[in-house]
Enzyme design. Structure first.
Site, short mmCIF file in Angstrom:
data_model
loop_
_atom_site.label_atom_id
_atom_site.label_comp_id
_atom_site.label_asym_id
_atom_site.label_seq_id
_atom_site.Cartn_x
_atom_site.Cartn_y
_atom_site.Cartn_z
N CYS A 166 -7.84 -9.56 -4.84
CA CYS A 166 -6.60 -8.86 -5.13
C CYS A 166 -6.36 -8.89 -6.64
CB CYS A 166 -5.46 -9.56 -4.39
SG CYS A 166 -3.83 -8.95 -4.83
N CYS A 197 -6.77 -1.91 -7.85
CA CYS A 197 -6.22 -2.55 -6.66
C CYS A 197 -7.28 -2.39 -5.58
CB CYS A 197 -4.92 -1.86 -6.24
SG CYS A 197 -4.34 -2.33 -4.59
N1 DGL Z 1 -4.92 -5.35 -2.88
C1 DGL Z 1 -3.98 -5.81 -3.86
C2 DGL Z 1 -4.55 -5.63 -5.27
O1 DGL Z 1 -5.75 -5.57 -5.46
C3 DGL Z 1 -2.59 -5.27 -3.91
C4 DGL Z 1 -1.79 -4.78 -2.79
C5 DGL Z 1 -0.38 -5.35 -2.83
O2 DGL Z 1 0.46 -4.88 -3.60
O3 DGL Z 1 -0.17 -6.27 -2.07
O4 DGL Z 1 -3.80 -5.57 -6.22
#
Ligand code: DGL
Length: 262
Positions: A69, A181
């Site tokens: 993430c 993201c």
């Molecule tokens: N998958 C997460 C990232 O790479 C973000 C999603 C979220 O906002 O929870 O930033």
């Protein structure tokens, strides 16, 4: 290995990990109780992630953590590295990689609001803006669209276009787009279509650096197979979770269960 994200974003990374390291075992945490991380405070994110790692470490003998993430990595990785004494690997919007391959020097960067606001991203954008025009879209909505797509829930193409409006209005569009993201990897096709981009567009989702770091650590760790199963843990049980189960089949988890992360 522990790998986690607020939602399905980390599964895109896990897919590649399974291809490169077919025998690796992992625990995936879907912290869907607090999705999205992108609209939380730094304090909340740091506290939450420390709780997750401590809790899992008590139950399972994990010896490496993958933060799949960008939001958590940009906000909390340096802090987490100081807190724990085992390898923690993050993922970051790879502006350096984009700079190397862009031809028109117009680079798109799309990420959550927290990732864009982070000092890590701000500093890099500042440095790279001398030689490139970096066109930023900061959105907490796009991850939700990715969550819907994976569950085969209809989403509005108009909403997607609205999010991408800053790029739609450009006379020259980026030839390189950083997907800052992990959720956005699932939306490459839709982003391309909405922007009427040619097939030569470069998407950078930054996973290479993360996987390279993982490979290095796995070499160093003598016995990294402390876990004998692949486990999927979620922090909220609701209809939305049930709709994800079909998609999870291809990951062949041995166990899917609820975990209380409070
Ligand atoms: N998958 C997460 C990232 O790479 C973000 C999603 C979220 O906002 O929870 O930033």
């Amino acid at each position: 290995m522990l790998i986690f994200d607020s939602g399905i974003g980390g599964l895109s990374i896990l897919k590649t990990i399974k291809m490169i390291f077919p025998n690796i075992h992992y625990i995936y945490i879907l912290d869907n109780e607090v999705f999205p991380y992108g609209n939380k405070t730094e304090h909340f994110i740091i506290h939450r992630i420390i709780t997750i790692i401590k809790k899992i470490k008590k139950i399972y003998p994990i010896n490496i953590v993958l933060i799949a993430c960008n939001t958590v990595s940009t906000v909390a990785l340096s802090f987490l590295k100081k807190t724990f004494n085992f390898p923690i690997i993050g993922i970051f919007p790879d502006i350096n990689a984009a700079e190397k391959i862009t031809k028109n020097h117009i680079i798109g960067l799309i990420a959550t609001k927290k990732t864009i606001q982070s000092s890590y991203t701000q500093k890099l954008v500042y440095e790279k803006s001398f030689n490139n025009a970096i066109k930023i879209i900061s959105t907490n909505q796009l991850a939700l669209i990715a969550e819907k797509k994976i569950r085969k829930i209809a989403f509005s193409k108009l909403d997607l276009k609205k999010i991408l409006t800053p790029w739609l209005n450009l006379s020259i569009k980026p030839d390189t787009i950083i997907l800052g993201c992990t959720h956005f990897t699932f939306l490459k096709k839709e982003i391309k279509e909405s922007l009427h981009l040619s097939s030569s567009i470069n998407f950078i989702d930054s996973r290479q650096k993360m996987l390279f770091a993982l490979q290095n650590y796995l070499h160093k760790l003598k016995n990294h197979q402390n876990i004998q199963q692949n486990i999927f843990l979620y922090s909220k049980n609701d209809q939305y979770l049930k709709q994800l189960l079909f998609f999870l089949k291809k990951y062949q988890f041995n166990k899917i269960a609820y975990i209380n992360l409070n």
